[in-house]
Design an enzyme around this catalytic site. Structure first.
Site, PDB file in Angstrom:
ATOM      1  N   GLU A   6      -8.122   5.050   4.639  1.00 40.56           N
ATOM      2  CA  GLU A   6      -7.894   4.256   3.435  1.00 40.56           C
ATOM      3  C   GLU A   6      -7.849   5.163   2.210  1.00 40.56           C
ATOM      4  OE1 GLU A   6      -7.594   0.987   3.175  1.00 40.56           O
ATOM      5  OE2 GLU A   6      -8.161   0.292   5.168  1.00 40.56           O
TER       6      GLU A   6
ATOM      7  N   GLU B 215       0.851  -1.197   0.000  1.00 42.94           N
ATOM      8  CA  GLU B 215       0.000   0.000   0.000  1.00 42.94           C
ATOM      9  C   GLU B 215       0.885   1.245   0.000  1.00 42.94           C
ATOM     10  OE1 GLU B 215      -2.565  -0.715   3.347  1.00 42.94           O
ATOM     11  OE2 GLU B 215      -3.305  -2.571   2.466  1.00 42.94           O
TER      12      GLU B 215
END
Length: 1261
Positions: free
Chosen positions: A1137, A958
């Protein structure tokens, strides 16, 4: 049966003729129906005539309140007269033919189905049964059956199944009676028990007698027979029966015959019915085997290919494709083991954990594929990992995963560890006891005293003296470029470096560099030196020169001139030839005048060795490159005459990337410890990335693109001789992963920090299968990739297939593209990652996934992520990545540069929180504002600022989380008034990279322990999870001294959803989403947890409040967000997120996300914290209100009221794709839940909360 009373509806005239007749019929008792059969016959005939001739009479009988249907059914039940029965059946047929499903529904609700079935049994006992009666009965049953859910059960219990089957067997030539019988049989067969019973009764064989080759006669009969057969074959028993009797080749032959003869495409439904039968037979292993043996792959491939040009035949193509994919023999991934190619020995392996299970396999067990890799039937995939850190091992439907134990939903008050144990963490909180007595507030230089930086590059650099390879590129003259032979290219050697060995102190001088192998030159006689005109300061990261650029936002005018500046600002490194030049004058110099770029033909070789030890490296092909510019600049200059050597033009990005310095990056790399002991540096990391100024839209998907790729995959089986199957890169051959060839293949490399590519196999001339490496000490998590490609041909379209993806869907199906970095483009002044790739799709493939890798589930397959691209420059070196790379060395470089930005007003301290398993330092930052003076008031205010605790990059794949963190750090270190106010408002504790080892080694999800660190927060192990253990300890220490953070936020990336959003924790919203009962006192909760996301939704264009969720799930109970909320007592504990794809709302709607938007999000998060401060203590910042560009008094927070509904985000936010052959076609992968709207009722909607709570529609579209 009680006789119904004839009633009339209000508004229907009571003298209506049909109602009078029905009234008379009603008066005839059961006996009268038998004794006075003639009367009943006449009445029913008159009613039939009226109904056939007058539409209004039909409405009168079927109108609400009318008991006409009861009277008709009672008469049908009581009469024994054949003609009366037929009349009543004709009446029912007329009534039910029009009026749609409502009339049939009324008929069923009045018990009509049972009466018809009983009549069928009675009629069958006549010898011979009346053909007309049977015809009418079956016609009616065919109409009624589909609307009666219990029709199959009723028919079976009544014994009606055998009646219909026997009638069918006796009337195979009687097409008039055959059709309604088949229609009823079709409905019977939808019940699985009936299907098995009918199969035993020989109905499957019966259907094959009816089905035949192409004919224009009785097509409707054939269609119904195929539908019936299709329904019967859903039963495994019947499917086996069909295989045993060799019906598969027969079906294929019939299908081919219809395909050949139905040239006008008038009978597509019959062809579709034949395919549906094949589809159901191939759901079993025997059926797939029979299909392959009957050459079904070739038959369906050829017929589908012929159907492709006709769009209306797509259903046939799609079903054929689905069958072929299902029957495609499962292949083994071409790997020796699915365990990572790299091995790291752990200090100890927890018994029973995933690593122990992986290494405790008995010797000789093949972990790549199961012994029986084809399960008995293809079941729907159950893996559909979604939600926030999108990592569920198993997808639970609906609300099953929501925490329902109220005790677990209440934050714990007790401290689990004694304070004596935690006291050692005091040293990380010097700011809480700092008195600044020896500090001179007038002297700017004394600012450095606040930074006792333990995290220095020098200590790290001393650990490693191994050579580092740095990428570079060379300019060649446009004339007479000699092309080396493959032999010459293979024997290239690296030159010896000149100058002192690499410095181990903080890099103040440029590290010596080595030339790339330039084929026409005798490279061992050439040295690379820094042009003296530039002196050393071109390389030196001077703290002073960047202070002016500390603001996180660039002036718009500068942004508009990005590319021009990059081209203009160049640093020059010369290649000085000390020996004879090879033929052709390949080494002659090319120099541009006045700092303009050299627009000459370039040859690029990446990367370049640094440090004096030659390393074998095959790079970007031979020959002169394509021209990177328009004109020959200075090709006749004096340097060319003198043969002084080629000029290497490297743009200096320092002015545009104030936090990037290539030489500092190399120095940081030396202190980075990787398991494979990388000695190379990827060009994009060395050189940096300047976000493009143009917008990158979500890719619009071309219709049928996935299908065409699947057909190309099927061709591999049908035309195996066309497949090269040539391995060109293989990390499992550690001595020589790059396999030499004749120049007909691309060259791959991933042996650099964060790189991930395990193997590359050339399938066709321009197509490559790529296999990703598992996370170290793991056998799965394949998603992150980062690799280099060279040796490409300009203009050719290459197809790349990453064949061992695991997730069942991906944003690659919804507009996301891969990222590419071109070295030629970088040298031309455009150093940047750009979104690239066409024909992108993500679908299930034929590579078998072993049960060892799939959590014990058998019969799983991997997924393919396929994209096509072409290259613009000859002899380029290009890099591909899943998302914008951000390495650990990049972080270290950025932190060093940030420290140089510090002004006397900023308190910045860098500590080493701990060492990771791999021996890398985990940095901890403390940022706040210096006190105004040493007065008690100022020192007291300084110490008592609330804390904000931020962390990022617990999941290495990520990378967007690091870019958001970069935006946050740059904003915090900026000189703007907002940044200053923020520092004065809070003390920031930041762990910018929680998983350095995973990042360095190219993992997607795990650390070296082979575990997801964001599942270890409940009980982290000091040895195996040091970064989590110590970060949690910091928070526990703060809780003990009553200084728990105001906000905790862990930055993540999300691969299945768009936009940026947050997950938080709320007792009330969790209870609402589950079915547990709770008292009102259980639900007392401060709504402050919603404030920060709400502020962000109002100011950050990429942020979506609708995607936020505040539900606590069982599967997330050991994540940072839930543990910090539950154990540390931080109400505002979040996971933020960021999408890896793009946005579908707001300013960035329809665009893919880039580093500029991610960094902006990090900065916006900071501004939101400032607004939060204003809301939580309105008086505290009154002096800075002029700085807060906010709407008038946004919101209030301390309200004890019910909030609006939340969205429970368990499903992915995209529908399954529009193409029928979707990503999971062959396994009927419909497991993605239909969108359950999990929202609750709004109990209260307080006016004063309307800005804060999410009263907008929070549900997904």
């Amino acid at each position: 049966m009680n006789k119904p009373k004839m009633t009339t509806e209000k508004g229907v005239p009571s003298n209506s003729r049909v109602l009078m007749l029905l009234g008379q019929l009603e008066k005839m008792s059961g006996e009268a129906m038998v004794t006075d059969a003639e009367m009943a016959r006449q009445l029913t005939a008159k009613i039939l005539h009226l109904i056939q001739t007058q539409e209004k009479t039909r409405k009168e009988v079927m109108s609400k309140g009318s008991s006409g249907m009861e009277v008709i059914l009672a008469s049908l039940e009581n009469t024994r007269d054949l003609q009366t029965i037929l009349n009543i059946l004709y009446i029912l047929s007329e009534l039910l033919t029009v009026g749609g499903g409502r009339r049939v529904g009324v008929f069923v609700s009045k018990g009509g189905t049972g009466i018809l079935l009983q009549l069928l049994i009675t009629a069958s006992k006549e010898s011979p049964p009346s053909e007309e009666l049977m015809l009418q009965l079956h016609s009616l049953l065919a109409k009624v059956g589909p609307k009666d859910r219990k029709f199959g059960v009723k028919a079976r219990l009544n014994g009606a199944l055998n009646v219909t089957v026997n009638l069918l067997k006796q009337n195979l030539q009687n097409t008039k009676l055959l059709l309604p019988c088949l229609q009823v049989l079709r409905v019977y067969s939808t019940n699985s028990v009936n299907a098995i019973s009918l199969g035993k009764n020989g109905v499957v064989e019966l259907m094959f007698k009816i089905i035949g080759p192409y004919s224009k006669k009785n097509t409707s009969l054939l269609k119904v027979a195929l539908d019936t057969l299709g329904a019967l074959l859903k039963s495994k028993t019947n499917a086996r029966r069909a295989v045993d009797r060799a019906h598969v080749p027969a079906l294929l032959a019939v299908y081919q015959d219809w395909h050949r003869n139905d040239t006008r495409q008038r009978h597509m439904l019959i062809r579709k019915g034949l395919l549906a039968c094949l589809r159901n037979i191939t759901n079993i292993k025997l059926g797939r085997k029979a299909f392959i043996e009957a050459d079904g792959m070739r038959v369906l491939y050829n017929t589908s290919t012929e159907c492709l040009p006709v769009r209306t035949l797509d259903p046939l193509v799609n079903t054929s494709s689905l069958i072929m994919r299902k029957c495609f023999p499962k292949n083994r991934l071409p790997l020796p083991t699915i365990k990572s190619a790299f091995h790291y020995q752990l200090p100890h392996v927890p018994a029973g954990g995933p690593v122990a299970q992986m290494y405790n396999q008995p010797p000789g067990v093949d972990d790549v594929v199961d012994e029986s890799d084809d399960n008995e039937e293809t079941e729907a995939d159950t893996e559909n990992d979604t939600e926030n850190e999108e990592d569920e091992k198993d997808h639970r439907t609906g609300n099953d995963d929501i925490e329902t134990d109220l005790n677990k939903l209440r934050p714990k008050e007790s401290h689990s560890r004694p304070f004596e144990e935690l006291r050692v963490y005091e040293r990380f909180f010097l700011e809480l006891s700092e008195d600044f007595q020896g500090y001179n507030f007038d002297c700017p230089k004394s600012a450095s005293t606040t930074s006792s930086s333990s995290f220095s590059s020098s200590s790290a650099a001393t650990r490693s003296t191994r050579p580092i390879i740095v990428p570079t590129a060379q300019a060649l003259p446009p004339k007479r470029v000699p092309v080396p032979t493959p032999e010459e290219e293979c024997h290239l050697t690296k030159g010896q470096h000149t100058g002192p060995p690499p410095s181990v102190s903080p890099p103040s001088a440029p590290p010596p560099t080595l030339p790339a192998p330039l084929p026409p030159l005798e490279l061992d006689t050439i040295h690379l030196t820094t042009d003296q005109d530039k002196k050393d300061d071109a390389h030196t990261p001077s703290p002073d020169r960047n202070t002016t650029s500390s603001s996180q936002t660039r002036p718009p005018s500068q942004e508009a001139r990005l590319e021009q500046e990059l081209v203009r600002v160049l640093e020059r490194v010369t290649l000085e030839g000390e020996g004879p030049l090879s033929a052709g004058g390949g080494g002659r110099g090319v120099e541009g005048g006045g700092g303009s770029p050299v627009n000459a033909t370039r040859h690029i070789q990446s990367p370049l060795l640094l440090g004096g030890i030659a390393t074998r490296r095959v790079g970007g092909g031979g020959g002169g490159g394509g021209s990177a510019g328009g004109s020959d600049c200075g090709s006749e200059g004096p340097e060319e005459e003198g043969g002084e050597g080629a000029v290497l033009e490297v743009p200096d990005t320092a002015l545009l990337l104030p936090l990037h310095d290539p030489d500092l990056y190399v120095a940081k790399v030396k202190g980075t410890h990787s398991v494979p002991q990388y000695t190379e540096v990827a060009y994009p990391d060395y050189f940096g990335h300047v976000a493009p100024t143009f917008r990158e839209h979500l890719l619009e998907r071309v219709y049928g693109v996935q299908r065409s790729k699947i057909f190309q995959d099927i061709e591999r089986l049908i035309h195996p001789n066309d497949i090269l199957d040539k391995v060109v890169y293989d990390l499992d051959i550690p001595s020589c992963p790059v396999i030499d060839d004749d120049g007909e293949s691309l060259k791959f490399n991933s042996q650099f920090e964060s790189g991930n590519l395990r193997k590359a196999v050339q399938v066709r001339k321009y197509e490559y299968d790529l296999i990703l490496n598992s996370d170290i000490n793991s056998n799965h998590y394949h998603q992150w990739f980062y690799f280099e490609v060279s040796g490409m041909r300009v203009g050719a379209t290459y197809r790349f297939n990453i064949i061992n993806c695991e997730k069942s869907n991906s944003q690659f199906n919804y507009g996301m593209q891969v990222l590419m970095y071109s070295v030629q483009e970088a040298i031309s002044g455009r150093p940047r990652w750009v979104r690239t790739g066409s024909d992108i799709c993500y679908y299930k493939n034929h590579f078998s996934r072993s049960s060892i890798a799939a959590g014990g589930q058998k019969g799983k397959s991997y997924y393919t992520m396929s994209f096509s691209t072409s290259f613009s420059h000859k002899d380029d070196v290009c890099y591909f990545a899943y998302h914008y790379p951000y390495t650990y060395s990049t972080l270290k470089m950025h932190l060093s540069k940030l420290e140089a930005l510090r002004t006397p007003q900023i308190y910045l301290r860098q500590d080493v929180l701990c060492e990771t398993l791999g021996g890398n330092s985990c940095p901890l930052l403390t940022i706040t504002a210096m006190p105004e003076s040493t007065s008690n008031d100022h020192i007291c205010q300084f110490r008592n600022r609330p804390l904000i605790f931020l962390s990022a990059r617990v999941h290495p794949g990520e990378t967007n989380a690091s870019w958001v963190m970069k935006g946050t750090l740059e904003f915090l270190m900026g000189t703007s008034p907002l940044a200053n106010s923020l520092r004065e408002a809070y003390i920031f504790k930041i762990v910018p990279m929680l998983n350095p080892d995973g990042v360095i080694n190219g993992n997607h999800r795990c650390s070296l322990s082979g575990e997801d660190l964001n599942r270890q927060w409940q009980s982290p192990n000091l040895e195996l999870h040091p970064t989590i253990y110590h970060t949690k300890s910091l928070l526990q220490y703060l809780a003990h001294i009553q200084r728990a953070p105001l906000v905790f936020c862990d930055y993540h990336g999300h691969s299945r959803k768009k936009n940026v959003f947050m997950y938080g924790c709320s007792v009330k919203e969790t209870v609402w989403q589950s079915n547990i009962s709770a008292t009102s006192c259980d639900l007392q909760e401060d709504l402050g947890y919603r404030t920060l996301p709400k502020i962000l939704s109002q100011m950050a264009p990429a942020f979506s409040m609708a995607s936020c969720s505040f539900v606590v799930e069982r599967s997330k109970e050991s994540t940072a967000r839930v543990v910090v909320w539950r154990e540390i007592g931080v109400q505002r504990s979040y996971t933020m997120e960021s999408t890896l794809c793009g946005c579908d709302q707001g300013k960035y709607k329809g665009l893919q996300i880039g580093t500029r938007e991610l960094e902006e999000m990090g900065a916006q998060f900071c501004v939101a914290l400032l607004r939060l401060k204003r809301l939580t203590s309105p008086l505290g910042l009154r002096n800075h209100q002029h700085l807060l560009d906010v709407e008038s008094d946004l919101m209030e927070t301390r309200c004890k009221v019910a909030s609006s509904p939340t969205t429970y985000v368990m499903e992915e936010d995209e529908p399954s794709f529009m193409e029928e052959v979707d990503y999971s076609a062959e396994s009927n992968d419909d497991e993605a839940d239909p969108d359950n709207d999990h929202s609750s009722e709004v109990h209260e909607n307080p006016v004063h909360l309307e800005h804060l709570s999410d009263t907008e529609t929070n549900h997904r579209d």
